[in-house]
Structure formats: C-alpha cells, structure tokens
Design a protein around this motif. Sequence first.
Motif, PDB file in Angstrom:
ATOM      1  N   LYS A   1      -2.047   1.187  -9.204  1.00 14.01           N
ATOM      2  CA  LYS A   1      -2.754   1.261  -8.283  1.00 14.01           C
ATOM      3  C   LYS A   1      -2.577   2.675  -7.773  1.00 14.01           C
ATOM      4  CE  LYS A   1      -1.388  -4.036  -7.104  1.00 14.01           C
ATOM      5  NZ  LYS A   1      -0.970  -4.495  -5.793  1.00 14.01           N
ATOM      6  N   ALA A  24       1.151  -1.265   0.871  1.00 13.98           N
ATOM      7  CA  ALA A  24       0.211  -0.018   0.379  1.00 13.98           C
ATOM      8  C   ALA A  24       1.173   1.310   0.154  1.00 13.98           C
ATOM      9  CB  ALA A  24      -1.091  -0.191   1.332  1.00 13.98           C
ATOM     10  N   CYS A  27      -6.253   4.904  -7.314  1.00 17.95           N
ATOM     11  CA  CYS A  27      -6.713   5.684  -6.329  1.00 17.95           C
ATOM     12  C   CYS A  27      -7.014   6.867  -5.909  1.00 17.95           C
ATOM     13  CB  CYS A  27      -5.464   5.093  -5.221  1.00 17.95           C
ATOM     14  SG  CYS A  27      -5.290   3.289  -4.570  1.00 17.95           S
ATOM     15  N   GLY A  81      -9.454   9.350  -5.318  1.00 13.31           N
ATOM     16  CA  GLY A  81      -9.255  10.485  -5.306  1.00 13.31           C
ATOM     17  C   GLY A  81      -9.749  11.187  -5.438  1.00 13.31           C
TER      18      GLY A  81
END
Length: 770
Positions: A623, A519, A627, A631
Amino acid sequence: MGCVKMPPMQTSHPQKRLWGRLSGKLAALAGCAFLLWLACRWLDLPDRPQGGLLAMVCAPQGWRRFLWLWAPLGLAMGSAAWAVLNLWALPSLEHGAAQHSTPHRSWDWLPLSALPLMGICAFLDGPSGQWALAAGGAYLAGLSLQLLLCCRLLWRHGQEPAAPRLLQGGTCLAFFAFFAGLAFWTCLAVSTAGDETRYILEAERLLQSLGLTANHSPRQEYYWGCWSDALAWGLANSPLMKWLLLPGVVLGGRLGALLTLSLASALSLGLLASAARQMGFSARAALLGVWALGGSAPLVQASQHIYPSALGVLGVSWGLWLLCRRTPDWRRNLLGVVLGGAAISLVKYRLATVGLGLMASALAQWLLNAGWGRLVKWAARLMAAALAALLALIVLEALAGWDWGVWRSLSLYRWNRAPEWDLMLASLPAMFLDQQFGLLPLAPWLAMGFIGVFFLRRWSREALGHTLWLCVCLLLPLVFYRWLQWDGGFTPPARFLSPLLPVLALWALPVLERPAGKAWRALCGGLLGLTWLGSLALALFPQWRYHRMTGVNNLLAWLGDIMQAPLYRFFPAFSEGFPPDMLVALPWLALLALTGFWFWRRGRAETVSNGTAALLDRRDWLKGLACLALGLALLAGLARFTPSAALEAESFQRQGSTVLHGDYYVQNKLLLLNRPEARAWTWLVWPGGQREVVLEGYAVSGGKPAPDAPPVVVNISLQGGGEAQLALRPLTDWPEPHAFRLSGPAGYRQITITYVSGRHQLALDRLLIR
C-alpha cells in the motif's frame, strides 16, 4: 494384546542440515565461478564496459575477474552469514520452533541465481561491452535478497527472550556481509575522489615509515582521473584515521579500507539495536529502526567511501549504547564513553565537538548516578539560557547593525569573508533539505525522527537529553564555522551530518513502536521502501553520489528524463542562494508538521504494544509503495504541465562549455561557452504563445574592454518554436539582463543556447520566462 507405540522416526540434526545446505551452496558458487572463468577465457569478453552509464567512470580493467571471483565471493559471504544466523538461532529456541524454522529454506537458493544471470547478461552483450550495468543490477539484487532473508530470520526469532544477543550480533553480521559484498562492486564501478585518494596515500606513507610493504594495487588501480600533485598532500586533521585504515590497506588496498569502514558501519547498527532495547523499545521496533538506517543511502555510502563518516557514526553509536546501558558497573561504561569521544576527535578534528559532547554527557550521567541530579538540571537550564542569550545577541547584532563583536568572534573569518547572517542561518535547513546535498532527500524515512523526538521521553528521558545535546554539539559549530561549505564538497551527500544518523534513528523509534493506524503504517512502509530503492540506485550508479553545484539532483534528473517532466523544480535547492529555489522547502516543512500533528492525534489512543508486529506486513508495504508511486505520477503530471519560470544555466547540458563556480555556495555559478559553435541546452515546460525571456549573462573580458570590441552573438532556439539572436557586449562586472521574445507551442520543450560568433567567452547565469 496391547498395541506397542513405536517411537517417532528420527530425522537428521538441524545443524547438520544447515552445514550441508551451506556446503552445497558454496560448491554451486564455486562451480559456476569456474565455468565463468572458462567462458571469459574462451569467448574473449571485454575487460571493461565500452558504453552505457558506467563507461566513463568505471575501472579500466578487472571486470572479468569481478565476474568469476569477486561476485561469487560476495554472494558466498551472504550465504555464510545466513547459515551462521540459523546456527546461532537454533540453540536459543525451543525444539518445536527450531523444527519449524529449519525446513522452510527454499528461498535461500534464489540469491545464488544472480551469478548465472550475470553470466548470461555478460555473454549475450559481450561484444558491445555494455553488460556491466545489467550484471551489476543482478549482483545487487542477489545481495539485497540475502540481506532480506537474514532480516526475515531475525524478525521471526530476534525477539525471543532466549536469544538476547541474536538481535545485535545478527544485525551486525548480516549488514557486514551486505556492505562487504557491495564494496566489491564499488571498487570497480567508480574511482576514488577528493580526499578519499589522500587517505589511502596517507596509509601508504605510514607503511613506508614503518618499513613495511603493502599487498595493494598501484595508484592507477583506484584513481582513474587526471592526476595532480595536490592529491598527494597530507591530511593533518585526521591523525587516527590512517592508523585505523592501515590493516585494511596492508591486506587489500582500497578494498581493504572499504571493508574496514563496512565493519564500522555494521558495528554501529548492532550497537544501536542494543541501545534501543536498553531504552525499552520492543525487539521488532529496534530491528526495524536499525534495518531502515542500514539501508539508508547516507550510511550505505559512508561504508563505500573512504572518509571518516562511518567512524563518526560508530563513535556516536558506541557512546549512546554505553550511556543507555544499565549495568551495576556504570563507571566503566562512562569511561568507555570518554574514550570513544576522544577517539572520534582524533579520527577527524571536525568531529571533536561531537567527541566533547559525548564526554560532557558522560560527566552529566556520572553526576546523575552519584545523586547530583538537581545540579545537572540547573546546569542544563543555565546552558540553555546562555545559548538562547547568545543567539539573541547574534540576531540583534545582525538585524540592528550593532557591533558588539559577537558575530565576528564566532565566525572567525574562517573563509576570509565577512559573515552574512541570512546565508549562515540558511545553511542549517540546507544541510537537511537540499535536493543534492541534503540528508532527508536521500533518506526520507529519517524525517520521522523529527516527529518521534517529541515522544521519546516516554521511553527514556536520559536518552532524549543525551541525543539533544549531541545534536546541538554537532549543528552549532557547523552553522558557525562551516556555513560556507555546508554541502561538504565533492563527496557523498550529508557527510557533515553523518554523526547525526544514530540520533535520528533513535528519535524515529517511537513512531515505529506505536504506528497510529493502518494509514500510518502504510506511510511508514512507503517511506522505508522509498529509502531502500534510492539507496540501491546510488549503489548501482555510485558516480551519482557526487554532485556539482548545479541545483539538480542526479536521481531526479534521471527520473525527469524518463518521465519527460522536470521533477527537480518541486524540491528545494540552496546551492545558488536563489530565493525561489529555497522557498520550495516551505511546503515540505508544512507537510512534515501536518504529518506530526496527525500522528499525535491518532497516536494518543494507541497502546505501546499495538501495531508493531503488523508494521512489516506485506500489505502495508505494498500500500505504501503504491501510494508513493501514485504520488510520483501526480508530481510528474504537475511538473509536466506547470510552466517553468526560471532555469539556472549551470544545470544545462553542454558541449564545448564549462561550469565556473567557487567552492562555496555564496559564490555565483556561471556557465561558460568557450568558443563558437559551443552550445548548452535543457528541457522546460513552455507556457505557450509568445513570452518574454530574460537572459542574464555577459561576454567575459579579461581586462578593460576596448570601445570597439565586437559583441558576442548567441542564438536561443525553442524546440518546435521560434528563435532569437542576442549581441552581448564584453564586460568585466556582474551579468546583466537581456530581454527578448520567444514563441512556441505549449509543452515539454528543449531550449538551446548556441555561441554564434565572437572573441570572448560567454558567461550565463540564468534564464527567466515571464
């Protein structure tokens, strides 16, 4: 009879194949350029854009030459840099690695397709003259792809023990080709502005005083605005700058000066890569850090704007490289630090504090190497205590009202204005967080530096001390003496903080060296990708790097128009000094603190070498970008349905009106409607129903208004809703509030203010919706 083993078939030498591929690419570019030259002559292509975003600020001529000369030259420089890097890497690698690397070159021809694509865009849209933007996008895409291929080569082979200099020199070469190619576009896409024109004129005066002549274009070729004799004033605070620009100006005028700054920016990246390796970071972490800095908008714009910013970055990078260097002849290194500090002090007197800081760091390092480490530690403690005591005196004097003279002596009334402690302290976060002029909105990946600084001591305590000291030397004088002009004026954003770029890049290296889980790697990849995308957008539209004090970032305004959502409301703005706009910074600071705590918790169990090789994994980038896109969509949805509460009038679009503001952020910004039928409009999220609206404004009276002076009548209308009329009496003082009621359906609506009748100018400050 035994079988005879035949020798393997010999293939051509890799170097010959590389030279052959480079010759083929240069020949293809030359042929395509010749065809474009013929087409420009036969088809009578307009020599400048007639419409689109570039039409108002681009060069009045020379666009055909860009198509068949400068664009092929920029792509040829990138191809040559890629070939040189391959030739540089071959002797340092084993034969097997070289054989593996040389045939895999199908992608190196792809950037060259940008040139025929530019021709297609130009000739399909030639009559309308709006082709320049599409052609520029194709050109920047080709340059970026060439840089990516060079970085990919260094990523594969830059960490080899047999190639110690490939990392530093290759990074410098690749980014110089990129910055130089970008300079060809900048010279046509935007005019010089502010002191940028003065620096060129200073170099020209120096040429005249030396009895030389320059091969450069006249002033109208780089400055296309309304000329004022004030632009020809000399610059007494930059004695060395004109000498450094002199060779470039002699050879190519503005373009030569930009190439000089491009070289300075590229050298800074090479020195930083070497400093990172000297500090103990892995080759790939060092490469990733300097590549991220090289793609950040502050450094890219510093290389494309004739200001001392790029030279300040080079001076600090030079000093940090020598301070981190581990050689037996350390005295020579420290002498180089002192000379570098003196040089950047003469480039711009404002950089003298950083230059003196480098000299003090050299003295401290000399004492450490000479065995006086305890003395250095005590001196550092005493300096920290004195600084803390000084700050305590300032705060007490400001809060308690005591007059010990500390506050006045520090501020020196530089701006003929009594110091204001709250605005002075607010200037520090403004330089980092303001959406128009701040550093972090332009380069969000640098926020990782404020996390990594707490872990840098595990690699080099001395480097941590030097960088912290340089940070103090830069920021304290800015806060005390530049607090009224923290924005830097009409220049690319964050120019005052440009010497801090190498420091923040080194601080971010622990985060890149030890990514804490998948992450975290996705977050790093997303921030780096966002930084690069924003930088390319500013490079394609270079006029967007200039901001007036409207409180709205140009890129955010453009995105808001596309997504029909006022995104700028969720980013801090300090230019107006309006507390609700400044307090937006608190959630972002809290998010940064939570992110740092997450990294600390997850990073404790990670080894130093874990995860670095996977940090440029394609999946992490995808990724992270996915993301960030999610967002952004959520932020747009929130902006679309969160009712607006306050609208600054200076951020309105306008017709027949001007923005009145001073040079400093404590001065109020007003929107002036100059005559009847003048209007101003903007978009807001209306909460629905009937609401009370407060207009803060007044009719400007040149002197004492007459008792029977007629008021100024204005009309305020909401798209799809009602309207109201107000009568504002002439005043000479501060804007006064005028309340009225307005109704309309909820949603994203346009609100318009129209000057109906009157004899005075109408000054508007803001609208409040309650």
